[in-house]
Structures are given as C-alpha cells and as structure tokens.
Design a protein around this motif. Structure first.
Motif, PDB file in Angstrom:
ATOM      1  N   ASP A 183       3.096  -1.382  -6.025  1.00  0.00           N
ATOM      2  CA  ASP A 183       3.256  -0.681  -4.581  1.00  0.00           C
ATOM      3  C   ASP A 183       1.848  -0.703  -3.744  1.00  0.00           C
ATOM      4  OD1 ASP A 183       5.788   0.154  -5.138  1.00  0.00           O
ATOM      5  OD2 ASP A 183       5.342   2.070  -6.201  1.00  0.00           O
ATOM      6  N   SER A 184       0.819  -1.013  -4.465  1.00  0.00           N
ATOM      7  CA  SER A 184      -0.423  -0.855  -3.597  1.00  0.00           C
ATOM      8  C   SER A 184      -1.520  -1.462  -4.741  1.00  0.00           C
ATOM      9  CB  SER A 184      -0.799   0.677  -3.238  1.00  0.00           C
ATOM     10  OG  SER A 184      -0.968   1.529  -4.256  1.00  0.00           O
ATOM     11  N   ASN A 185      -2.499  -1.739  -3.831  1.00  0.00           N
ATOM     12  CA  ASN A 185      -3.780  -2.125  -4.628  1.00  0.00           C
ATOM     13  C   ASN A 185      -4.471  -1.312  -5.799  1.00  0.00           C
ATOM     14  OD1 ASN A 185      -3.410  -4.644  -3.201  1.00  0.00           O
ATOM     15  ND2 ASN A 185      -5.099  -4.054  -1.719  1.00  0.00           N
TER      16      ASN A 185
ATOM     17  N   ASN B 165      -2.693  -4.960  17.073  1.00  0.00           N
ATOM     18  CA  ASN B 165      -2.318  -3.645  16.850  1.00  0.00           C
ATOM     19  C   ASN B 165      -1.088  -3.500  15.643  1.00  0.00           C
ATOM     20  OD1 ASN B 165      -3.904  -2.202  18.782  1.00  0.00           O
ATOM     21  ND2 ASN B 165      -2.362  -2.430  20.083  1.00  0.00           N
ATOM     22  N   GLN B 166      -1.004  -4.601  15.233  1.00  0.00           N
ATOM     23  CA  GLN B 166      -0.179  -4.596  13.885  1.00  0.00           C
ATOM     24  C   GLN B 166      -0.890  -4.932  12.558  1.00  0.00           C
ATOM     25  OE1 GLN B 166       3.300  -3.958  14.057  1.00  0.00           O
ATOM     26  NE2 GLN B 166       2.930  -3.515  16.059  1.00  0.00           N
ATOM     27  N   PRO B 167      -0.514  -4.175  11.515  1.00  0.00           N
ATOM     28  CA  PRO B 167      -1.211  -4.313  10.323  1.00  0.00           C
ATOM     29  C   PRO B 167      -1.549  -5.870   9.695  1.00  0.00           C
ATOM     30  CG  PRO B 167       0.627  -3.072   9.741  1.00  0.00           C
ATOM     31  CD  PRO B 167       0.359  -3.338  11.194  1.00  0.00           C
ATOM     32  N   VAL B 168      -2.348  -6.292   9.012  1.00  0.00           N
ATOM     33  CA  VAL B 168      -2.412  -7.647   8.554  1.00  0.00           C
ATOM     34  C   VAL B 168      -2.405  -7.429   7.160  1.00  0.00           C
ATOM     35  CG1 VAL B 168      -3.799  -9.638   8.361  1.00  0.00           C
ATOM     36  CG2 VAL B 168      -3.712  -8.537  10.587  1.00  0.00           C
ATOM     37  N   THR B 169      -1.597  -7.988   6.412  1.00  0.00           N
ATOM     38  CA  THR B 169      -1.504  -7.861   4.983  1.00  0.00           C
ATOM     39  C   THR B 169      -2.140  -9.133   4.355  1.00  0.00           C
ATOM     40  OG1 THR B 169       0.907  -6.788   5.367  1.00  0.00           O
ATOM     41  CG2 THR B 169       0.354  -7.881   2.891  1.00  0.00           C
TER      42      THR B 169
ATOM     43  N   THR C 216      -6.581  -6.432   1.786  1.00  0.00           N
ATOM     44  CA  THR C 216      -5.690  -5.392   2.504  1.00  0.00           C
ATOM     45  C   THR C 216      -4.142  -5.205   1.863  1.00  0.00           C
ATOM     46  OG1 THR C 216      -4.863  -6.936   4.149  1.00  0.00           O
ATOM     47  CG2 THR C 216      -6.681  -5.498   4.520  1.00  0.00           C
ATOM     48  N   GLY C 217      -3.712  -3.908   1.787  1.00  0.00           N
ATOM     49  CA  GLY C 217      -2.348  -3.833   1.489  1.00  0.00           C
ATOM     50  C   GLY C 217      -1.416  -4.141   2.485  1.00  0.00           C
ATOM     51  N   ARG C 218       0.049  -3.889   2.290  1.00  0.00           N
ATOM     52  CA  ARG C 218       1.017  -3.878   3.019  1.00  0.00           C
ATOM     53  C   ARG C 218       0.745  -3.062   4.374  1.00  0.00           C
ATOM     54  NH1 ARG C 218       6.141  -3.604  -1.186  1.00  0.00           N
ATOM     55  NH2 ARG C 218       4.336  -2.276  -2.238  1.00  0.00           N
ATOM     56  N   ASP C 219       0.093  -2.279   4.221  1.00  0.00           N
ATOM     57  CA  ASP C 219      -0.129  -1.399   5.301  1.00  0.00           C
ATOM     58  C   ASP C 219      -1.373  -1.880   6.210  1.00  0.00           C
ATOM     59  OD1 ASP C 219      -2.146  -0.707   3.703  1.00  0.00           O
ATOM     60  OD2 ASP C 219      -1.556   1.343   3.417  1.00  0.00           O
ATOM     61  N   GLY C 220      -2.014  -3.036   5.756  1.00  0.00           N
ATOM     62  CA  GLY C 220      -3.086  -3.454   6.500  1.00  0.00           C
ATOM     63  C   GLY C 220      -4.529  -2.901   6.244  1.00  0.00           C
ATOM     64  N   ARG C 221      -4.550  -1.860   5.213  1.00  0.00           N
ATOM     65  CA  ARG C 221      -5.555  -1.121   4.923  1.00  0.00           C
ATOM     66  C   ARG C 221      -6.396  -1.649   3.793  1.00  0.00           C
ATOM     67  NH1 ARG C 221      -6.031   3.019   8.097  1.00  0.00           N
ATOM     68  NH2 ARG C 221      -7.960   4.114   6.913  1.00  0.00           N
TER      69      ARG C 221
END
Length: 309
Positions: free
Chosen positions: A129-131, A155-159, A188-193
């Motif tokens: 689900d996440s890193n 402004n779109q997250p980069v995965t 970065t995760g699927r949310d770009g974070r």
C-alpha cells in the motif's frame, strides 16, 4: 414383464435421475470456494535487526519478514539502504522473507535505514500500500531527523520519483550528478509524497528526479528534476516536513528560474535552467532583485546570477 428386465429398467431410471440431479447441482450459481478474491497487498510484519533497535552488534545481514509470499519486481529498485553501501547488496527473495546481505559489516555508531517501496507485490500482483521504512542503530541511539514533502508535475503527484540527499555539496554547478551516488534515497509513493527518516543533523543538498533508466543517478540532460525552495539543514530552523518540489526539466528553448537561496555571507544565488551569456543578463531590465538596499550585480556565464547585498 420379466423380473430381470424390470430390474434392468429400474436401474437405468435410477441412473438417469442421479445424472439429472448432478447436472442440476452443477448448474447452480454460487460463490466460488475459497472466499472473496484477495486484493490486500503484502506488508512487513518484522525484521532482523528489529525496527528501532539500538546497540546492534556487527553483522552484514538484514532480514525482512512479510505478511505473505512476495515476488521480486522485474524492474526497478525495490529496496533502498541508507547510508548508501559502497557495494551493491545481495537481495535473496525466499517466500515471505527477503534476506539482504551487505558486502561489508555494519559500521560503528551508525543509523541504518531500509526502505521497501511499492514495487513489491504478492503472488496475485497486489502491491504494498505504501513505502515502508525500518531503522536500527549500531550505536546507543537512533538519528531522528527527517525531510518529507511532495513531488508534483503541473500540480499532479509524481509516483516513483526519487528524493535524494547528498552530503558535502556547496556548489551544485560543479558536480557531475550522473556519477554521484546519494547518501540517502527514497521513492515517492502513489500520492507523490516522500519521507526520508532517521537522518543525522547535517547539511544536505536535496534533489528529486524521475529516474528513467533506474540507475539511482541523476542525469540532468534526460531526466526531469525538482529542487526545494530552501536549504536543507536537518537540525536547522526551517521546517522540512512538508516541502513542495515542482518538477522541471533541462530546457534549452526558454529561460526559467529553478531556485533562489541566500548564503551565510549574504549572497543571493539564483539558479536558471541553463547557462546564460553575460550580455543577456546585463541588458537593462533583464533581471531585477527587490531589496531594501542597493545591489551590486555580478553575472557569471554559468547559469548562476549572484547579487551581493
């Protein structure tokens, strides 16, 4: 009717009834055996050394235990180890565990961070689900610094972008990044974070980039990148927990400002996306710095404009 013939007829009738019953049972629509389809991705349930452990004895092996059997990704780098090992570690995938063997033993008084990203999947191709990060230390305490933020493009997250921290960089323009391995690295995760944890109290140069060739090295000629709007000092006064890094690329067709910063000797450094001739910046109105005092403008031709306040 003869008894033998009657018995034969009844036997055939019973067989026909049995076959019809079986066919009826097979034709019924119901939930397949085994329950609902598994859509839950794997997750880490333990490790050796344990997450948060201190005073870990010298060794060279890290074992991660997952909630189910995991599959080695076909491409990409599923595991990051920080600080970056001098030699590439061996990854052995064994059912529900991953054995990481380093070429050299753990260093003394060092915090190690292991990050597993979402390219790891189970047998049904369900990703994590996440890193997930674990940390342990060979000294009496863990480093506690962190740098986190969002990498975005329009402004779109980069995965899957890499957030990299480099030590000892004072002049980025003199660095050959495509041959420099970062000390700390996270995807970065699927949310770009991204979230770089358990960092020592040091000054770092932060760079996020889209690793097209998956070599963990930044190639400015071909890969998009992003820089923060502030210096990254882990124990410094500026907040580093929610940085916003907009993706850009090396563009030879137009000029844009990538970043601006102030040095300790009150020098304002402005980074452009490409080298600029001195004459271009020296033209009246070509550049302006709003300051409370007069400025002397110095324009080297290496893509950096410097104002002494």
């Amino acid at each position: 009717m003869k008894p033998g013939r009657a018995g034969h007829t009844l036997g055939k009738l019973a067989s026909a009834i049995s076959i019809a019953f079986l066919l009826s049972a097979c034709a019924q629509i119901g939930t397949p055996p085994g329950g609902p389809i598994d859509k839950q991705g794997p997750y880490i349930i333990g490790s050796e050394p344990p997450d948060g452990a201190v005073n870990v004895t010298a060794g060279h092996q890290i074992i991660l235990y997952f909630s189910e059997t995991v599959v080695k990704p076909r491409t990409g780098q599923p595991v990051f180890i920080s600080p970056h090992p001098a030699h590439k570690p061996d990854l052995s995938w064994k059912g529900s565990k991953l054995v990481i063997t380093l070429a050299e033993p753990f260093a003394a008084n060092r915090t190690y961070v292991v990050t597993v990203n979402t390219t790891v999947t189970d047998l049904r191709n369900n990703p994590m689900d996440s890193n997930t990060t674990i940390a342990f230390a060979t000294g009496p305490s863990l480093d506690t610094g962190s740098v986190a933020g969002l990498v975005a493009n329009n402004n779109q997250p980069v995965t899957g972008a890499l957030a990299a921290l480099y030590e000892g960089i004072t002049d980025p323009d003199s660095v050959t990044f495509d041959s420099l391995v970062p000390e700390y690295l996270a995807a970065t995760g699927r949310d770009g974070r991204f979230d770089l944890r358990n960092l020592p109290p040091k000054q770092f140069f932060l760079l996020a980039f889209v690793d097209k060739n998956r070599d963990q090295l930044f190639n400015p000629a071909t890969e998009q990148f992003a820089l923060p709007d502030r210096p990254v000092r882990v124990d410094g006064p500026l907040a580093l927990d929610d940085l916003y890094l907009p993706i850009t690329r090396w563009d030879t067709s137009s000029i844009s400002i990538i970043s601006a910063s102030e040095t300790a000797d009150r020098l304002v450094r402005v980074r452009f996306n490409r080298s600029l001739p001195t004459a271009d910046l020296a033209r009246p109105g070509a550049a302006k710095l709003v300051s409370l005092s007069d400025t002397t403008v110095v324009f080297p031709s290496n893509g950096i404009a410097e104002w002494y306040l």
